[in-house]
Design a protein around this motif. Structure first.
Motif, PDB file in Angstrom:
ATOM      1  N   THR A  13       0.835  -1.207   0.000  1.00  0.00           N
ATOM      2  CA  THR A  13       0.000   0.000   0.000  1.00  0.00           C
ATOM      3  C   THR A  13       0.869   1.256   0.000  1.00  0.00           C
ATOM      4  O   THR A  13       0.547   2.255  -0.650  1.00  0.00           O
ATOM      5  CB  THR A  13      -0.897   0.030   1.261  1.00  0.00           C
ATOM      6  N   MET A  14       1.972   1.206   0.753  1.00  0.00           N
ATOM      7  CA  MET A  14       2.863   2.374   0.807  1.00  0.00           C
ATOM      8  C   MET A  14       3.612   2.544  -0.510  1.00  0.00           C
ATOM      9  O   MET A  14       4.085   3.632  -0.831  1.00  0.00           O
ATOM     10  CB  MET A  14       3.897   2.222   1.936  1.00  0.00           C
ATOM     11  N   GLY A  15       3.751   1.444  -1.256  1.00  0.00           N
ATOM     12  CA  GLY A  15       4.553   1.453  -2.495  1.00  0.00           C
ATOM     13  C   GLY A  15       5.927   0.863  -2.183  1.00  0.00           C
ATOM     14  O   GLY A  15       6.668   1.423  -1.360  1.00  0.00           O
ATOM     15  N   LEU A  16       6.263  -0.256  -2.820  1.00  0.00           N
ATOM     16  CA  LEU A  16       7.515  -0.928  -2.455  1.00  0.00           C
ATOM     17  C   LEU A  16       8.747  -0.084  -2.787  1.00  0.00           C
ATOM     18  O   LEU A  16       9.773  -0.186  -2.110  1.00  0.00           O
ATOM     19  CB  LEU A  16       7.611  -2.306  -3.118  1.00  0.00           C
ATOM     20  N   GLN A  17       8.626   0.758  -3.796  1.00  0.00           N
ATOM     21  CA  GLN A  17       9.777   1.605  -4.137  1.00  0.00           C
ATOM     22  C   GLN A  17      10.086   2.542  -2.966  1.00  0.00           C
ATOM     23  O   GLN A  17      11.238   2.687  -2.550  1.00  0.00           O
ATOM     24  CB  GLN A  17       9.445   2.395  -5.416  1.00  0.00           C
ATOM     25  N   LYS A  18       9.022   3.106  -2.397  1.00  0.00           N
ATOM     26  CA  LYS A  18       9.190   4.045  -1.278  1.00  0.00           C
ATOM     27  C   LYS A  18       9.749   3.299  -0.056  1.00  0.00           C
ATOM     28  O   LYS A  18      10.648   3.787   0.631  1.00  0.00           O
ATOM     29  CB  LYS A  18       7.811   4.657  -0.973  1.00  0.00           C
ATOM     30  N   VAL A  19       9.193   2.111   0.191  1.00  0.00           N
ATOM     31  CA  VAL A  19       9.643   1.324   1.344  1.00  0.00           C
ATOM     32  C   VAL A  19      11.117   0.962   1.163  1.00  0.00           C
ATOM     33  O   VAL A  19      11.938   1.090   2.087  1.00  0.00           O
ATOM     34  CB  VAL A  19       8.785   0.035   1.482  1.00  0.00           C
ATOM     35  N   TYR A  20      11.453   0.550  -0.057  1.00  0.00           N
ATOM     36  CA  TYR A  20      12.842   0.149  -0.330  1.00  0.00           C
ATOM     37  C   TYR A  20      13.795   1.336  -0.111  1.00  0.00           C
ATOM     38  O   TYR A  20      14.841   1.202   0.531  1.00  0.00           O
ATOM     39  CB  TYR A  20      12.926  -0.383  -1.774  1.00  0.00           C
ATOM     40  N   GLU A  21      13.387   2.516  -0.603  1.00  0.00           N
ATOM     41  CA  GLU A  21      14.270   3.682  -0.448  1.00  0.00           C
ATOM     42  C   GLU A  21      14.470   4.038   1.018  1.00  0.00           C
ATOM     43  O   GLU A  21      15.563   4.383   1.453  1.00  0.00           O
ATOM     44  CB  GLU A  21      13.682   4.888  -1.199  1.00  0.00           C
ATOM     45  N   ARG A  22      13.384   3.915   1.786  1.00  0.00           N
ATOM     46  CA  ARG A  22      13.481   4.232   3.227  1.00  0.00           C
ATOM     47  C   ARG A  22      14.426   3.235   3.904  1.00  0.00           C
ATOM     48  O   ARG A  22      15.243   3.607   4.731  1.00  0.00           O
ATOM     49  CB  ARG A  22      12.066   4.157   3.823  1.00  0.00           C
ATOM     50  N   ILE A  23      14.313   1.979   3.507  1.00  0.00           N
ATOM     51  CA  ILE A  23      15.186   0.953   4.087  1.00  0.00           C
ATOM     52  C   ILE A  23      16.640   1.219   3.682  1.00  0.00           C
ATOM     53  O   ILE A  23      17.563   1.060   4.488  1.00  0.00           O
ATOM     54  CB  ILE A  23      14.681  -0.465   3.694  1.00  0.00           C
ATOM     55  N   CYS A  24      16.834   1.685   2.452  1.00  0.00           N
ATOM     56  CA  CYS A  24      18.205   2.037   2.023  1.00  0.00           C
ATOM     57  C   CYS A  24      18.750   3.180   2.891  1.00  0.00           C
ATOM     58  O   CYS A  24      19.921   3.172   3.281  1.00  0.00           O
ATOM     59  CB  CYS A  24      18.232   2.438   0.551  1.00  0.00           C
ATOM     60  N   ASP A  25      17.872   4.162   3.218  1.00  0.00           N
ATOM     61  CA  ASP A  25      18.298   5.252   4.128  1.00  0.00           C
ATOM     62  C   ASP A  25      18.740   4.672   5.461  1.00  0.00           C
ATOM     63  O   ASP A  25      19.782   5.025   5.992  1.00  0.00           O
ATOM     64  CB  ASP A  25      17.118   6.196   4.439  1.00  0.00           C
ATOM     65  N   PHE A  26      17.905   3.802   6.000  1.00  0.00           N
ATOM     66  CA  PHE A  26      18.232   3.197   7.308  1.00  0.00           C
ATOM     67  C   PHE A  26      19.541   2.402   7.203  1.00  0.00           C
ATOM     68  O   PHE A  26      20.340   2.377   8.132  1.00  0.00           O
ATOM     69  CB  PHE A  26      17.102   2.274   7.794  1.00  0.00           C
ATOM     70  N   HIS A  27      19.744   1.761   6.068  1.00  0.00           N
ATOM     71  CA  HIS A  27      20.966   0.980   5.858  1.00  0.00           C
ATOM     72  C   HIS A  27      22.188   1.902   5.953  1.00  0.00           C
ATOM     73  O   HIS A  27      23.167   1.600   6.629  1.00  0.00           O
ATOM     74  CB  HIS A  27      20.880   0.299   4.480  1.00  0.00           C
ATOM     75  N   ARG A  28      22.062   3.072   5.267  1.00  0.00           N
ATOM     76  CA  ARG A  28      23.190   4.029   5.299  1.00  0.00           C
ATOM     77  C   ARG A  28      23.418   4.551   6.718  1.00  0.00           C
ATOM     78  O   ARG A  28      24.535   4.657   7.189  1.00  0.00           O
ATOM     79  CB  ARG A  28      22.903   5.207   4.362  1.00  0.00           C
ATOM     80  N   GLN A  29      22.306   4.820   7.431  1.00  0.00           N
ATOM     81  CA  GLN A  29      22.448   5.426   8.760  1.00  0.00           C
ATOM     82  C   GLN A  29      22.844   4.427   9.843  1.00  0.00           C
ATOM     83  O   GLN A  29      23.583   4.735  10.748  1.00  0.00           O
ATOM     84  CB  GLN A  29      21.111   6.055   9.194  1.00  0.00           C
ATOM     85  N   HIS A  30      22.281   3.200   9.748  1.00  0.00           N
ATOM     86  CA  HIS A  30      22.397   2.286  10.902  1.00  0.00           C
ATOM     87  C   HIS A  30      23.178   1.019  10.605  1.00  0.00           C
ATOM     88  O   HIS A  30      23.323   0.182  11.485  1.00  0.00           O
ATOM     89  CB  HIS A  30      20.997   1.911  11.414  1.00  0.00           C
ATOM     90  N   GLY A  31      23.613   0.843   9.379  1.00  0.00           N
ATOM     91  CA  GLY A  31      24.516  -0.275   9.110  1.00  0.00           C
ATOM     92  C   GLY A  31      23.856  -1.559   8.667  1.00  0.00           C
ATOM     93  O   GLY A  31      22.664  -1.605   8.320  1.00  0.00           O
ATOM     94  N   GLU A  32      24.635  -2.614   8.734  1.00  0.00           N
ATOM     95  CA  GLU A  32      24.346  -3.872   8.050  1.00  0.00           C
ATOM     96  C   GLU A  32      22.996  -4.516   8.377  1.00  0.00           C
ATOM     97  O   GLU A  32      22.386  -5.180   7.536  1.00  0.00           O
ATOM     98  CB  GLU A  32      25.473  -4.860   8.371  1.00  0.00           C
ATOM     99  N   LEU A  33      22.533  -4.305   9.629  1.00  0.00           N
ATOM    100  CA  LEU A  33      21.254  -4.935  10.001  1.00  0.00           C
ATOM    101  C   LEU A  33      20.129  -4.496   9.066  1.00  0.00           C
ATOM    102  O   LEU A  33      19.100  -5.161   8.966  1.00  0.00           O
ATOM    103  CB  LEU A  33      20.890  -4.579  11.441  1.00  0.00           C
ATOM    104  N   TRP A  34      20.326  -3.364   8.409  1.00  0.00           N
ATOM    105  CA  TRP A  34      19.282  -2.841   7.523  1.00  0.00           C
ATOM    106  C   TRP A  34      19.542  -3.141   6.046  1.00  0.00           C
ATOM    107  O   TRP A  34      18.901  -2.541   5.176  1.00  0.00           O
ATOM    108  CB  TRP A  34      19.129  -1.330   7.722  1.00  0.00           C
ATOM    109  N   ALA A  35      20.444  -4.058   5.760  1.00  0.00           N
ATOM    110  CA  ALA A  35      20.665  -4.402   4.347  1.00  0.00           C
ATOM    111  C   ALA A  35      19.327  -4.793   3.731  1.00  0.00           C
ATOM    112  O   ALA A  35      18.615  -5.651   4.275  1.00  0.00           O
ATOM    113  CB  ALA A  35      21.645  -5.557   4.252  1.00  0.00           C
ATOM    114  N   PRO A  36      18.922  -4.154   2.622  1.00  0.00           N
ATOM    115  CA  PRO A  36      17.593  -4.462   2.072  1.00  0.00           C
ATOM    116  C   PRO A  36      17.524  -5.916   1.602  1.00  0.00           C
ATOM    117  O   PRO A  36      18.493  -6.434   1.039  1.00  0.00           O
ATOM    118  CB  PRO A  36      17.455  -3.513   0.878  1.00  0.00           C
TER     119      PRO A  36
END
Ligand code: 3HC
Length: 712
Positions: free
Chosen positions: A658-681
């Motif tokens: 519903t949110m749009g997977l592209q948007k979710v993926y980009e947000r997860i990529c942000d978290f990956h950059r900020q918080h490290g490996e645990l957030w690898a998409p």
């Protein structure tokens, strides 16, 4: 008429039979067939009256829910209103003969008839709110005219069905018919044939005064806001019933239609319809056909009478399956039984069950201290303490004492089913049945497929789950299976947020506002923080060095703060287990975070929701790709029924769509950059997002390839 609606004659009464298996939904062709039959009886002077009845197991389960998706994606809008007016205006009286269910459009159809008769076992209701919509064929206008405003508001806003007996007492059913429904309905039709046919829409005797109704609507709105938090359909249903008390019938129907359309096009309705079909889809296992033989389960045993074991024994007893409840010593058994008795007494007190039912259940729970009678049972559920060595010892015993062919199930919530099965000489009979606490309340049953679990054993457990009133979802054998494996990252993020500057109350509130039944920290306190702590200690050797781990909860446990059971955890609890935020915990976490060098900042509710929910989604995508869940919808059903995820958001995977997977993926990529490996998409998420697809597309495509079976 057509092949969905048939017409036959019994002297001068015409019988109109709706025959659209399995549940006689009002799919395209059915309303047209009924309409043609009504025309025919009115053109035939030899006909005195008509009976409308359903073929097979039910009257009519409602509009065809599959059609709603077509309407919201641009298909033609279909309305039953003209047909119902035609029936009500028929010069020949029409008797509706109800067995099974008259739900939704089925009840609306019945109310357009001049009379209703029913088998005593029938049920009637307007369950549309459970699909995020409201009755859309005059239900909110005709029901109050038949049962009164208060009952109609309750039925339309809460969606719970009522029995034919209650419906008869309310005046919704004119006669209950024991025995042959059709014969009774024809007799009834002959009795009323010469009388003037009453039209529901013209009745006004139960409409109530404006002052009485104002009180009813205000109370109903308060209840809906409290008990159906965040849902739009119940409030819309109340508005529609209110319209029936203020407007003439036709205008009331217009008001209803407008509200119905608003609800139908909402995200909530789409999500709830996804959940309706999802709850049925999880029963379908591609490599285990419907015809797979199932084993009879007439007598079971439960090993361990703790919170889980006792609850599981109740689940079987509630389904009238006699159960042996085994413990190691008298004291533990007495304690376990005491808890079961107390639970039944509370349910009786709250009016949920009768004393007779409670007595019958207790009567078929047999406490035992030995395995002596285990040779007679068809299935054992082991529910001892969560430790591999102990579980293997129990399964070794079960292998010795149970007859060949008996199902040996473990209620483990995380452990390897194959390793447990290795303690037996019959791994094909071993399976996981992961109940959720409290077992007698929670609907979810994760059925864990071991590498060697036989198809018969799986099919039996899937079928048994329905008999037990549970939703069984088959999952693969990975650590934590589906639900708890995802819950790990979810609670991990919740702790990280607290360690970065938020606090338990803010985190919980953000997720409760999102719609979750409880926040993650309050859930931890309820379940016992020590449970996760012990598991983390057992698996610490598997943690990769250099990867950030949350620490606050482990430190609380080291201080003996286990949650509600010690009256201290993330929160402080009074003797009634009411929580208050604990300034000591807040100060301690600030101090620990400073020592760990974690920068502190203000964290918004939106970030809390994204971090926690997307952690679920990312892990869910991995599980899906690795084949430990069959479909994305299976994950949704697990989260809604076992973890208090809001059904109106459709489950975590549907929510991500519903949110749009592209948007979710980009947000997860942000978290990956900020918080490290645990957030690898998750690779699957990345692939779907980049190709513009959804998890629902993934489900459709894997359905097209039925050889994809769940990984064991
Ligand atoms: N439309 C389309 N399909 C339906 C349906 C409906 N209204 N009701 C049930 N089905 C399908 C199910 O998806 C299932 O399909 P499957 O075999 O392919 O999985 C099959 O019928 C059998 O259903 P169940 O497995 O649920 O069978 P049960 O015997 O356990 O339950 C039932 C039967 C109590 C009728 C249950 O199916 C039910 O509650 N159905 C939904 C009733 C409902 O919500 N009605 C309102 C519809 S909306 C409406 O009428 C709007 C109106 O106001 C205009």
């Amino acid at each position: 008429m057509n092949n969905l609606v048939k017409i036959t004659k019994d002297n001068d009464v015409v019988i109109i039979t709706i025959d659209n298996p399995p549940v006689n939904a009002l799919s395209p062709g059915v309303p047209e067939g009924i309409g043609a039959a009504i025309d025919e009886i009115n053109h035939d002077p030899t006909v005195k009256a008509a009976v409308v009845i359903g073929a097979g197991r039910t009257f009519v389960a409602g509009a065809d829910i599959k059609e709603f998706g077509k309407m919201t994606s641009g298909g033609p809008r279909r309305s039953l209103l003209p047909l119902l007016l035609k029936i009500e205006d028929s010069a020949k009286p029409v008797v509706m003969a109800i067995h099974g269910q008259a739900f939704g459009g089925g009840l609306e159809l019945a109310m357009a008839g001049h009379y209703r008769v029913a088998s005593p076992s029938a049920q009637v209701g307007q369950p549309e709110v459970k699909l995020g919509i409201i009755p859309g064929a005059g239900g909110t206008q005709r029901l109050p005219r038949l049962v009164g405003v208060a009952k109609a508001v309750e039925m339309c806003a809460e969606g719970k069905p009522i029995s034919a007996r209650d419906a008869a007492a309310l005046g919704l059913i004119d006669r209950l018919i024991d025995g042959d429904l059709l014969a009774g309905a024809v007799t009834f039709a002959c009795e009323i044939a010469a009388k003037p046919a009453p039209k529901t829409r013209e009745r006004a005797d139960k409409q109530g005064t404006a002052a009485e109704n104002a009180v009813i609507f205000s109370a109903a709105r308060d209840t809906a806001r409290k008990k159906q938090r965040g849902l739009i359909a119940p409030l819309a249903a109340i508005d529609a019933v209110e319209a029936s008390t203020k407007l003439p019938f036709d205008q009331g129907c217009e008001a209803e239609a407008k509200l119905f359309t608003e609800c139908l096009f909402s995200d909530q309705s789409k999500a709830l319809i996804h959940v309706f079909f999802g709850e049925r889809k999880v029963a379908k296992i591609p490599d285990i056909p419907k015809e797979t033989p199932v084993l009879p389960i007439n007598r079971v045993a439960v090993v361990g009478s703790g919170t889980m074991g006792g609850g599981i024994a109740m689940v079987f007893a509630n389904a009238s399956i006699p159960v042996l409840l085994k413990e190691v010593d008298e004291a533990a058994l007495e304690q376990g039984l005491g808890k079961i008795k107390k639970n039944y007494a509370t349910s009786v007190q709250r009016g949920r069950i009768t004393q007779t039912f409670a007595d019958e259940c207790l009567h078929i729970i047999t406490p035992v201290l030995s395995y002596d009678a285990f040779s007679d049972v068809d299935m054992v559920v082991e529910a001892v303490f969560e430790g591999m060595a102990l579980k293997k010892a129990v399964f070794g015993d079960l292998d010795r004492v149970c007859r060949k062919g008996a199902i040996l199930a473990s209620n483990t919530s995380t452990l390897d089913i194959d390793e447990i099965a290795s303690a037996t000489s019959r791994p094909e009979s071993v399976i996981g049945t992961h109940f959720f606490s409290p077992a007698n309340v929670m609907r979810l049953l994760e059925i864990v497929r071991g590498t060697k679990s036989s198809k018969e054993v799986i099919a039996t457990c899937m079928q048994l789950s329905k008999k037990l009133g549970k939703i069984g979802v088959l999952v693969g054998n990975c650590r934590g299976f589906v639900g708890n494996r995802m819950f790990g990252p979810y609670r991990r993020e919740a702790q990280f947020l607290i360690e970065e500057g938020s606090d338990a109350q803010s985190v919980d509130q953000a997720l409760v506002d999102f719609g979750n039944a409880m926040g993650p920290m309050a859930t931890g306190d309820l379940a016992g923080l020590d449970v996760g702590w012990r598991i983390r200690k057992e698996y610490r050797h598997l943690e990769k060095p250099g990867i950030r781990q949350p620490f606050a909860e482990d430190r609380l446990c080291e201080m003996g703060r286990y949650g509600q059971k010690t009256l201290r955890g993330w929160y402080l609890y009074d003797e009634n287990r009411r929580p208050t935020p604990d300034p000591e915990v807040i100060a301690l976490v600030r101090q620990w975070s400073a020592e760990a060098g974690i920068p502190q900042r203000q964290i918004s509710s939106a970030e809390i929701v994204d971090r926690c929910i997307y952690a679920l989604v990312n892990e869910g995508a991995r599980i899906l790709e690795e084949g430990y869940a069959l479909r994305a919808v299976d994950i949704d059903i697990i989260y809604i029924n076992g973890y208090g995820f809001p059904a109106h958001r459709g489950g975590p995977m549907w929510y991500a769509d519903t949110m749009g997977l592209q948007k979710v993926y980009e947000r997860i990529c942000d978290f990956h950059r900020q918080h490290g490996e645990l957030w690898a998409p998750a690779p699957l998420l990345k692939r779907l997002a980049q190709s513009g697809k959804t998890f629902a597309d993934f489900d459709k495509e894997s359905q097209a390839a039925p050889e994809i079976a769940l990984r064991a």
